[in-house]
Design a protein around this motif. Structure first.
Motif, PDB file in Angstrom:
ATOM      1  N   THR A   1     -19.201   1.826 -26.858  1.00  0.00           N
ATOM      2  CA  THR A   1     -18.093   2.910 -26.446  1.00  0.00           C
ATOM      3  C   THR A   1     -18.132   3.388 -25.285  1.00  0.00           C
ATOM      4  O   THR A   1     -19.196   3.876 -25.050  1.00  0.00           O
ATOM      5  CB  THR A   1     -18.458   4.042 -27.827  1.00  0.00           C
ATOM      6  OG1 THR A   1     -18.266   2.986 -29.120  1.00  0.00           O
ATOM      7  CG2 THR A   1     -17.321   4.965 -27.741  1.00  0.00           C
TER       8      THR A   1
ATOM      9  N   ALA B   1     -16.774   6.824 -23.249  1.00  0.00           N
ATOM     10  CA  ALA B   1     -16.260   8.047 -23.579  1.00  0.00           C
ATOM     11  C   ALA B   1     -16.035   8.505 -21.991  1.00  0.00           C
ATOM     12  O   ALA B   1     -16.895   8.719 -21.164  1.00  0.00           O
ATOM     13  CB  ALA B   1     -17.314   8.949 -24.174  1.00  0.00           C
TER      14      ALA B   1
ATOM     15  N   GLU C   1     -15.040  11.272 -19.368  1.00  0.00           N
ATOM     16  CA  GLU C   1     -15.084  12.999 -19.367  1.00  0.00           C
ATOM     17  C   GLU C   1     -13.827  13.477 -18.738  1.00  0.00           C
ATOM     18  O   GLU C   1     -13.617  14.536 -18.916  1.00  0.00           O
ATOM     19  CB  GLU C   1     -16.403  13.195 -18.423  1.00  0.00           C
ATOM     20  CG  GLU C   1     -17.539  12.938 -19.066  1.00  0.00           C
ATOM     21  CD  GLU C   1     -18.675  13.450 -18.419  1.00  0.00           C
ATOM     22  OE1 GLU C   1     -18.659  13.802 -17.258  1.00  0.00           O
ATOM     23  OE2 GLU C   1     -19.837  13.795 -18.892  1.00  0.00           O
TER      24      GLU C   1
ATOM     25  N   SER D   1     -10.800  10.729 -23.561  1.00  0.00           N
ATOM     26  CA  SER D   1     -10.642   9.684 -24.571  1.00  0.00           C
ATOM     27  C   SER D   1     -11.787   8.949 -24.593  1.00  0.00           C
ATOM     28  O   SER D   1     -12.816   8.808 -23.958  1.00  0.00           O
ATOM     29  CB  SER D   1      -9.509   8.660 -23.789  1.00  0.00           C
ATOM     30  OG  SER D   1     -10.070   8.238 -22.496  1.00  0.00           O
ATOM     31  N   GLU D   2     -11.931   8.114 -25.896  1.00  0.00           N
ATOM     32  CA  GLU D   2     -12.967   7.505 -26.191  1.00  0.00           C
ATOM     33  C   GLU D   2     -12.247   5.901 -26.429  1.00  0.00           C
ATOM     34  O   GLU D   2     -11.228   5.730 -27.337  1.00  0.00           O
ATOM     35  CB  GLU D   2     -13.637   7.853 -27.383  1.00  0.00           C
ATOM     36  CG  GLU D   2     -14.817   8.610 -26.975  1.00  0.00           C
ATOM     37  CD  GLU D   2     -15.825   9.105 -28.234  1.00  0.00           C
ATOM     38  OE1 GLU D   2     -15.608   8.312 -29.179  1.00  0.00           O
ATOM     39  OE2 GLU D   2     -16.540  10.063 -27.921  1.00  0.00           O
TER      40      GLU D   2
ATOM     41  N   GLU E   1     -25.682   7.953 -23.621  1.00  0.00           N
ATOM     42  CA  GLU E   1     -25.720   9.128 -24.406  1.00  0.00           C
ATOM     43  C   GLU E   1     -27.033   9.098 -25.133  1.00  0.00           C
ATOM     44  O   GLU E   1     -27.405  10.310 -25.516  1.00  0.00           O
ATOM     45  CB  GLU E   1     -24.423   9.212 -25.202  1.00  0.00           C
ATOM     46  CG  GLU E   1     -23.278   9.436 -24.386  1.00  0.00           C
ATOM     47  CD  GLU E   1     -22.173   9.864 -25.507  1.00  0.00           C
ATOM     48  OE1 GLU E   1     -22.208   9.758 -26.623  1.00  0.00           O
ATOM     49  OE2 GLU E   1     -21.074  10.402 -24.683  1.00  0.00           O
TER      50      GLU E   1
ATOM     51  N   ARG F   1     -23.417   3.871 -26.498  1.00  0.00           N
ATOM     52  CA  ARG F   1     -22.402   4.650 -26.243  1.00  0.00           C
ATOM     53  C   ARG F   1     -22.560   5.136 -24.865  1.00  0.00           C
ATOM     54  O   ARG F   1     -23.697   5.718 -24.490  1.00  0.00           O
ATOM     55  CB  ARG F   1     -22.375   5.827 -27.407  1.00  0.00           C
ATOM     56  CG  ARG F   1     -21.872   5.592 -28.472  1.00  0.00           C
ATOM     57  CD  ARG F   1     -21.808   6.751 -29.280  1.00  0.00           C
ATOM     58  NE  ARG F   1     -21.099   8.051 -28.577  1.00  0.00           N
ATOM     59  CZ  ARG F   1     -19.766   8.204 -28.554  1.00  0.00           C
ATOM     60  NH1 ARG F   1     -18.888   7.374 -29.197  1.00  0.00           N
ATOM     61  NH2 ARG F   1     -19.131   9.225 -28.180  1.00  0.00           N
TER      62      ARG F   1
ATOM     63  N   ARG G   1     -21.115   7.626 -21.407  1.00  0.00           N
ATOM     64  CA  ARG G   1     -19.747   8.499 -20.874  1.00  0.00           C
ATOM     65  C   ARG G   1     -19.570   8.332 -19.585  1.00  0.00           C
ATOM     66  O   ARG G   1     -20.353   7.798 -18.595  1.00  0.00           O
ATOM     67  CB  ARG G   1     -20.584   9.964 -20.702  1.00  0.00           C
ATOM     68  CG  ARG G   1     -20.352  10.670 -22.063  1.00  0.00           C
ATOM     69  CD  ARG G   1     -20.754  12.078 -22.293  1.00  0.00           C
ATOM     70  NE  ARG G   1     -22.276  12.328 -21.903  1.00  0.00           N
ATOM     71  CZ  ARG G   1     -22.696  13.186 -21.129  1.00  0.00           C
ATOM     72  NH1 ARG G   1     -21.850  13.545 -20.209  1.00  0.00           N
ATOM     73  NH2 ARG G   1     -23.847  12.943 -20.695  1.00  0.00           N
TER      74      ARG G   1
END
Length: 182
Positions: free
Chosen positions: A68, A70, A72, A76-77, A117, A162, A164
């Protein structure tokens, strides 16, 4: 550099010379990989091989992990079923995720900076090299779990990863940086 068609023309002659030359002992069995056969032929008895070869089953093209991203910038993801053995940078670019990469994965910038994350997932990654850490020093918004997307390669252990994507990057070529003459 030889063209592909030239290499294809030379291949039969090369194979014929291998059957009578020093490689004649190579016999491929269904249980042995080609790499193992070559290594056993080229490695003198009693010496250590320079690189171990894997005897695990080849990965199917269907082997995938969930990753995933994400963002910033816009919140949106996107979750992607990513093939094993690809970098996060390649996965992002293959799936239209806005992850910059000014050096195209050659470990010469920090624009593919991502933040893992989960501390647990971060700890499961191979340790960053000195070259990667040098580039990370230039990254915008550096954290304790920062890595370069071009250096994270998907493995089964990373299923559910996940990351970012920071809201900015430091891309000296785009941000108006002009080198001074020597």
């Amino acid at each position: 550099m030889a063209s592909l068609s030239a290499c294809r023309k030379l291949l039969p002659a090369l194979l014929a010379s291998c059957r009578t030359g020093p490689f004649a002992a190579i016999v491929l069995h269904s249980e042995r990989s080609c790499a193992d056969a070559v290594a056993s032929t080229l490695t003198p008895p009693g010496s250590l091989a320079l690189r171990p070869f894997s005897s695990s089953r080849p990965r199917c093209s269907d082997d995938k992990v969930s990753v995933t991203f994400a963002d910033e910038k816009d919140g949106s993801e996107v979750t992607i079923q990513a093939p094993l053995g690809k970098s996060l940078m390649e996965i992002a670019h293959d799936n239209d995720v806005d992850l910059e990469c000014a050096c195209e994965g050659s470990l010469a910038c920090s624009t593919c900076h991502v933040i893992v994350e989960s501390q647990e997932q971060f700890d499961s990654l191979p340790e960053a090299t000195d070259d990667e850490n040098d580039m990370l020093d230039l990254a915008f918004g550096l954290t304790e779990t920062s890595r370069l997307g071009c250096q994270i390669i998907t493995t089964p252990e990373l299923d559910g990863l996940r990351v970012r994507i920071p809201s900015s990057t430091r891309n000296f070529a785009v941000d108006g940086y002009v080198p001074k003459p020597h």
